[in-house]
Design an enzyme around this catalytic site. Structure first.
Site, PDB file in Angstrom:
ATOM      1  N   LYS A   1       0.902  -1.212  -0.573  1.00  0.00           N
ATOM      2  CA  LYS A   1      -0.122  -0.161  -0.253  1.00  0.00           C
ATOM      3  C   LYS A   1       1.045   0.843   0.266  1.00  0.00           C
ATOM      4  O   LYS A   1       1.603   1.662   1.299  1.00  0.00           O
ATOM      5  CB  LYS A   1      -0.427  -0.004   1.120  1.00  0.00           C
ATOM      6  CG  LYS A   1      -2.547  -0.207   0.643  1.00  0.00           C
ATOM      7  CD  LYS A   1      -3.247  -0.592   1.825  1.00  0.00           C
ATOM      8  CE  LYS A   1      -3.874   0.917   1.972  1.00  0.00           C
ATOM      9  NZ  LYS A   1      -4.999   0.717   1.503  1.00  0.00           N
TER      10      LYS A   1
HETATM   11  C1  LIG Z   1      -5.988  -1.420  -3.903  1.00  0.00           C
HETATM   12  C2  LIG Z   1      -6.885  -2.569  -3.077  1.00  0.00           C
HETATM   13  N1  LIG Z   1      -7.993  -2.886  -2.388  1.00  0.00           N
HETATM   14  C3  LIG Z   1      -8.035  -3.789  -2.085  1.00  0.00           C
HETATM   15  C4  LIG Z   1      -8.518  -2.455  -0.418  1.00  0.00           C
HETATM   16  C5  LIG Z   1      -8.748  -3.940   0.335  1.00  0.00           C
HETATM   17  O1  LIG Z   1      -8.080  -4.272   1.541  1.00  0.00           O
HETATM   18  P1  LIG Z   1      -8.920  -3.918   3.502  1.00  0.00           P
HETATM   19  O2  LIG Z   1      -9.668  -4.611   3.336  1.00  0.00           O
HETATM   20  O3  LIG Z   1      -7.489  -4.413   4.435  1.00  0.00           O
HETATM   21  O4  LIG Z   1      -9.423  -2.775   3.328  1.00  0.00           O
HETATM   22  C6  LIG Z   1      -7.912  -1.212  -0.271  1.00  0.00           C
HETATM   23  C7  LIG Z   1      -8.199  -1.347   0.878  1.00  0.00           C
HETATM   24  O5  LIG Z   1      -6.775  -0.617   1.776  1.00  0.00           O
HETATM   25  C8  LIG Z   1      -7.427  -1.393  -1.411  1.00  0.00           C
HETATM   26  O6  LIG Z   1      -6.253  -0.280  -1.471  1.00  0.00           O
END
Ligand SMILES: Cc1ncc(COP(=O)(O)O)c(C=O)c1O
Length: 304
Positions: A159
């Site tokens: 991220k």
């Molecule tokens: C690109 C992306 N995919 C998926 C997610 C979902 O991840 P999470 O359930 O850990 O928030 C996020 C959010 O963090 C994201 O930025």
């Protein structure tokens, strides 16, 4: 989405006033996207405010930093306590929490290795990301003409702030076309994920979601849903999904910390339908777990 200001932000180990949590215009990360971040939610649970899967999020934060050669000067315990502290000190009951680590002021150019690393954790009240109505009745989604970044371009499992320019392009494209959200395909043309959400489909009672090699961020909500499906005896399968499978799904939904469990009712003008029974069951179960009402998953929540 406009911010709701609160009193304090944790910055480099100290709680400072919201208005003082500033950076210089020559901050490295502002120019090159050289930061990593997380997004967590705190829910008003049975015994008070509790952060959902705090340690898992902070582990992913440290993993993102590791991929980008960022050595954070804080332990996971200090980061977890920082997150709890910003909720407590701002007297928040339900909020979003945003940890960020970024290459700071003092170095320019593409070699970031000598730049200082600043770390901050902010929290603020943040309602449903894709709208209260979307959560109940489902949203309309457009398959993006922008491909999701793949591991040979930038690691989708991290991220990192700069990576989100890819998500932003897809998001804008979908909004300009009159949709609520984008859905991105990977470099093979397989379904990947939304700009900030993972995707699930239901077909004939089976739950499907794309694998990590489909250029997804392995979501913590996605992982929670897979576990909760197991608890409900819903068979779940991690597999590649192509466009044909997607468009003929019985049910579709997005998952994410911001998006929570948001049903999808239409893709590219093709109706999927009202939120279906499996989506609704998983959505309900997810909120129960997040609010400490699911005995089996009480360890997922961390009271502040
Ligand atoms: C690109 C992306 N995919 C998926 C997610 C979902 O991840 P999470 O359930 O850990 O928030 C996020 C959010 O963090 C994201 O930025």
């Amino acid at each position: 989405m406009p911010l709701t200001e609160v009193e304090k932000i944790w910055m480099n180990g100290k709680l400072i006033d919201w208005a003082d949590a500033k950076v210089h215009v020559l901050t490295h990360a502002l120019h090159y996207g050289s930061g990593v971040f997380e997004g967590l939610r705190c829910y008003n649970a049975k015994k008070g405010p509790a952060v959902f899967r705090l340690v898992d999020h902070m582990e992913r934060f440290l993993d993102s930093a590791k991929i980008y050669f960022m050595d954070l000067p804080y332990t996971i315990e200090q980061l977890c306590e920082g997150a709890r502290e910003v909720v407590r000190v701002n007297k928040l009951k339900e909020c979003y929490i945003r940890p960020i680590a970024f290459r700071g002021y003092g170095e320019m150019g593409l070699n970031p290795l000598n730049a200082v690393i600043d770390v901050a954790i902010a929290a603020w009240p943040w309602g449903t990301y894709l709208g209260e109505e979307g959560l109940e009745t489902g949203i309309r989604v457009k398959i993006s003409s922008y491909e999701r970044i793949n591991a040979n371009v930038m690691p989708p499992a991290a991220k990192a702030t700069g990576q989100y320019i890819n998500s932003i392009l897809a998001k804008i494209e979908s909004l300009k076309a009159g949709y609520d959200e984008a859905l991105m395909l990977d470099n093979r043309g397989m379904v990947s994920e939304g700009p900030g959400e993972n995707i699930f489909m239901v077909k004939e009672g089976f739950l499907y979601t794309p694998p990590e090699h489909a250029s997804i961020l392995p979501g913590i909500t996605r992982d929670s849903i897979i576990h909760l499906a197991g608890d409900l005896n819903i068979p779940a399968c991690i597999t590649d999904i192509d466009r044909g499978m997607l468009l003929t799904a019985d049910e579709l939904f997005f998952t994410g910390t911001a998006a929570e469990v948001t049903p999808i009712r239409e893709v590219d003008g093709i109706g999927i339908g009202k939120p279906g029974p499996i989506t609704k069951k998983l959505q309900k179960k997810f909120f129960e777990a997040a609010k400490g009402k699911d005995k089996k998953h009480e360890d997922w929540i961390d009271y502040v």
